[in-house]
Motif scaffolding. Structure first.
Motif, PDB file in Angstrom:
ATOM      1  N   ASP A 175      22.305 -23.456  -9.227  1.00 23.25           N
ATOM      2  CA  ASP A 175      23.639 -24.076  -9.316  1.00 23.25           C
ATOM      3  C   ASP A 175      24.541 -23.630  -8.172  1.00 23.25           C
ATOM      4  OD1 ASP A 175      22.848 -25.217 -11.693  1.00 23.25           O
ATOM      5  OD2 ASP A 175      23.608 -23.556 -12.902  1.00 23.25           O
ATOM      6  N   ASN A 176      24.160 -22.546  -7.496  1.00 26.42           N
ATOM      7  CA  ASN A 176      24.998 -22.018  -6.417  1.00 26.42           C
ATOM      8  C   ASN A 176      24.930 -22.894  -5.176  1.00 26.42           C
ATOM      9  OD1 ASN A 176      23.948 -18.750  -7.394  1.00 26.42           O
ATOM     10  ND2 ASN A 176      25.978 -19.606  -7.729  1.00 26.42           N
ATOM     11  N   ILE A 177      25.974 -22.763  -4.351  1.00 26.98           N
ATOM     12  CA  ILE A 177      25.993 -23.369  -3.012  1.00 26.98           C
ATOM     13  C   ILE A 177      26.349 -22.249  -2.040  1.00 26.98           C
ATOM     14  CG2 ILE A 177      27.067 -25.077  -1.492  1.00 26.98           C
ATOM     15  CD1 ILE A 177      27.810 -26.678  -4.002  1.00 26.98           C
ATOM     16  N   THR A 178      25.585 -22.117  -0.965  1.00 26.03           N
ATOM     17  CA  THR A 178      25.952 -21.143   0.066  1.00 26.03           C
ATOM     18  C   THR A 178      26.385 -21.890   1.321  1.00 26.03           C
ATOM     19  OG1 THR A 178      23.717 -20.972   0.981  1.00 26.03           O
ATOM     20  CG2 THR A 178      24.270 -19.450  -0.802  1.00 26.03           C
ATOM     21  N   LEU A 179      27.215 -21.218   2.099  1.00 21.85           N
ATOM     22  CA  LEU A 179      27.718 -21.791   3.349  1.00 21.85           C
ATOM     23  C   LEU A 179      27.495 -20.784   4.464  1.00 21.85           C
ATOM     24  CD1 LEU A 179      29.412 -23.770   5.087  1.00 21.85           C
ATOM     25  CD2 LEU A 179      31.456 -22.755   4.095  1.00 21.85           C
ATOM     26  N   ASN A 180      26.805 -21.177   5.498  1.00 17.47           N
ATOM     27  CA  ASN A 180      26.527 -20.305   6.637  1.00 17.47           C
ATOM     28  C   ASN A 180      26.873 -21.027   7.932  1.00 17.47           C
ATOM     29  OD1 ASN A 180      25.190 -18.215   8.355  1.00 17.47           O
ATOM     30  ND2 ASN A 180      23.805 -19.925   8.740  1.00 17.47           N
ATOM     31  N   TRP A 181      27.432 -20.276   8.888  1.00 15.78           N
ATOM     32  CA  TRP A 181      27.660 -20.871  10.217  1.00 15.78           C
ATOM     33  C   TRP A 181      27.121 -19.985  11.331  1.00 15.78           C
ATOM     34  CZ3 TRP A 181      30.762 -18.163  13.655  1.00 15.78           C
ATOM     35  CH2 TRP A 181      31.595 -17.183  13.109  1.00 15.78           C
ATOM     36  N   LEU A 182      26.476 -18.858  10.978  1.00 14.84           N
ATOM     37  CA  LEU A 182      25.902 -17.979  12.004  1.00 14.84           C
ATOM     38  C   LEU A 182      24.598 -18.569  12.530  1.00 14.84           C
ATOM     39  CD1 LEU A 182      26.509 -14.544  10.254  1.00 14.84           C
ATOM     40  CD2 LEU A 182      27.682 -15.398  12.284  1.00 14.84           C
ATOM     41  N   MET A 192      18.798 -13.707   4.809  1.00 15.11           N
ATOM     42  CA  MET A 192      19.677 -13.484   3.666  1.00 15.11           C
ATOM     43  C   MET A 192      20.330 -14.760   3.152  1.00 15.11           C
ATOM     44  SD  MET A 192      21.440  -9.884   4.754  1.00 15.11           S
ATOM     45  CE  MET A 192      20.458  -8.591   5.521  1.00 15.11           C
ATOM     46  N   TYR A 193      20.290 -15.816   3.966  1.00 10.72           N
ATOM     47  CA  TYR A 193      20.785 -17.103   3.485  1.00 10.72           C
ATOM     48  C   TYR A 193      19.640 -18.111   3.386  1.00 10.72           C
ATOM     49  CZ  TYR A 193      25.560 -15.547   3.459  1.00 10.72           C
ATOM     50  OH  TYR A 193      26.711 -14.880   3.147  1.00 10.72           O
ATOM     51  N   HIS A 194      19.121 -18.547   4.521  1.00 10.18           N
ATOM     52  CA  HIS A 194      18.196 -19.678   4.476  1.00 10.18           C
ATOM     53  C   HIS A 194      16.921 -19.403   3.672  1.00 10.18           C
ATOM     54  CE1 HIS A 194      15.926 -23.189   5.446  1.00 10.18           C
ATOM     55  NE2 HIS A 194      14.981 -22.438   5.982  1.00 10.18           N
ATOM     56  N   VAL A 195      16.178 -18.344   4.024  1.00  7.29           N
ATOM     57  CA  VAL A 195      14.903 -18.096   3.328  1.00  7.29           C
ATOM     58  C   VAL A 195      15.151 -17.769   1.859  1.00  7.29           C
ATOM     59  CG1 VAL A 195      12.858 -16.609   3.227  1.00  7.29           C
ATOM     60  CG2 VAL A 195      13.702 -17.400   5.439  1.00  7.29           C
ATOM     61  N   LYS A 196      16.173 -16.963   1.604  1.00  2.88           N
ATOM     62  CA  LYS A 196      16.519 -16.640   0.208  1.00  2.88           C
ATOM     63  C   LYS A 196      16.874 -17.908  -0.571  1.00  2.88           C
ATOM     64  CE  LYS A 196      20.630 -15.566  -1.435  1.00  2.88           C
ATOM     65  NZ  LYS A 196      21.623 -15.950  -0.643  1.00  2.88           N
ATOM     66  N   ASP A 197      17.655 -18.783   0.049  1.00  6.76           N
ATOM     67  CA  ASP A 197      18.105 -19.987  -0.646  1.00  6.76           C
ATOM     68  C   ASP A 197      16.952 -20.942  -0.933  1.00  6.76           C
ATOM     69  OD1 ASP A 197      20.532 -18.811  -0.352  1.00  6.76           O
ATOM     70  OD2 ASP A 197      21.312 -20.203   1.140  1.00  6.76           O
ATOM     71  N   LEU A 200      14.977 -19.479  -3.871  1.00  5.49           N
ATOM     72  CA  LEU A 200      15.668 -19.579  -5.157  1.00  5.49           C
ATOM     73  C   LEU A 200      16.118 -21.006  -5.487  1.00  5.49           C
ATOM     74  CD1 LEU A 200      17.851 -16.338  -4.888  1.00  5.49           C
ATOM     75  CD2 LEU A 200      15.757 -16.638  -6.226  1.00  5.49           C
ATOM     76  N   GLY A 201      15.893 -21.944  -4.561  1.00  2.09           N
ATOM     77  CA  GLY A 201      16.261 -23.337  -4.817  1.00  2.09           C
ATOM     78  C   GLY A 201      17.761 -23.587  -4.798  1.00  2.09           C
ATOM     79  N   ILE A 202      18.471 -22.827  -3.970  1.00  7.76           N
ATOM     80  CA  ILE A 202      19.932 -22.957  -3.875  1.00  7.76           C
ATOM     81  C   ILE A 202      20.295 -24.025  -2.838  1.00  7.76           C
ATOM     82  CG2 ILE A 202      22.017 -21.720  -3.094  1.00  7.76           C
ATOM     83  CD1 ILE A 202      20.716 -19.153  -4.196  1.00  7.76           C
ATOM     84  N   LYS A 203      21.348 -24.771  -3.112  1.00  4.06           N
ATOM     85  CA  LYS A 203      21.838 -25.738  -2.122  1.00  4.06           C
ATOM     86  C   LYS A 203      22.544 -24.978  -1.008  1.00  4.06           C
ATOM     87  CE  LYS A 203      24.688 -29.863  -1.552  1.00  4.06           C
ATOM     88  NZ  LYS A 203      25.591 -30.839  -2.173  1.00  4.06           N
ATOM     89  N   GLN A 204      22.154 -25.252   0.225  1.00  7.16           N
ATOM     90  CA  GLN A 204      22.727 -24.507   1.357  1.00  7.16           C
ATOM     91  C   GLN A 204      23.408 -25.455   2.336  1.00  7.16           C
ATOM     92  OE1 GLN A 204      19.409 -22.997   3.982  1.00  7.16           O
ATOM     93  NE2 GLN A 204      18.190 -23.427   2.150  1.00  7.16           N
TER      94      GLN A 204
END
Length: 226
Positions: A175-182, A192-197, A200-204
């Motif tokens: 259900d989470n959404i992450t936002l990355n710009w690095l 810590m963002y892309h591979v993890k997401d 875990l099936g998180i929307k990124q």
């Protein structure tokens, strides 16, 4: 917006399997290394996961500001290429041509260049490499602040352990959404963002670094929009 591109996880899997076929066709085998030079994330992610499925070990190096004149990023690229025993480079977009300038600049006799578009232009692989926990998933360059950047080996087991540890601290869910710009040459956005997401099936949401660097309030606009 017109700039927004959506990539579903099933699409990512399908395109990664196409890349596996492309990599196999070039003769690359499990535990071989490649360097990624792909500025467009829509092309980068299928290339990265295609390597992992093929058992080929990717190292993502930052995109240099220019390729026909020496700079710190190009030095990093050259040193990595040399230390890894001259692996092929997978490039996208205009970088494939720019690597010719890089080759001349550093007086490299032979540089194997593979286009992500050609690798992806294949049937999906039916089978792929069954990675073992202690095998290297990908390489990560250190910052190089104490000299030449070193290649850090990230194993499948270490990556999964990291994700489970992070999930104990923060109970992530799809259900989470992450936002990355690095940019993806750093370990934080990649692991810590892309591979993890993905795991875990998180929307990124992956925003281009220059959007936020050129417009500080864009960061807040992204947060509000998503």
């Amino acid at each position: 917006s017109d700039l927004e591109q959506f990539l579903s996880y099933p699409e990512l899997l399908a395109e990664a399997r196409q890349v596996v076929t492309g990599l196999n066709n070039t003769g690359l085998k499990p535990n071989d290394t490649v360097i990624l030079q792909i500025p467009n994330l829509r092309n980068f992610f299928p290339a990265f996961w295609g390597c992992l499925f093929a058992g080929v070990i990717p190292l993502n190096v930052a995109i240099a500001p220019i390729y026909d004149s020496k700079n710190g990023v190009l030095d990093k690229l050259y040193n990595a290429w040399k230390s890894l025993n001259h692996p092929p480079m997978i490039s996208g977009d205009s970088i494939t041509d720019m690597l010719k300038s890089f080759q001349q600049l550093y007086q490299i006799e032979t540089l194997e260049r593979l286009s992500i578009h050609q690798l992806r232009d294949n049937k999906q692989a039916e089978q792929w490499h069954q990675s073992q926990p202690d095998e290297i998933a990908f390489l990560q360059l250190s910052s190089g602040s104490t000299g030449v950047s070193k290649c850090i080996q990230e194993t499948h087991q270490a990556v999964i352990n990291h994700i489970h540890a992070a999930s104990q601290f923060d109970p992530y869910s799809p259900d989470n959404i992450t936002l990355n710009w690095l940019p993806m040459d750093h370990v934080v956005p990649l692991l810590m963002y892309h591979v993890k997401d993905v795991y875990l099936g998180i929307k990124q949401i992956q925003a281009p670094p220059e959007h936020v660097l050129n417009c500080s309030e864009c960061w807040l606009n992204y947060l509000e929009h998503y």
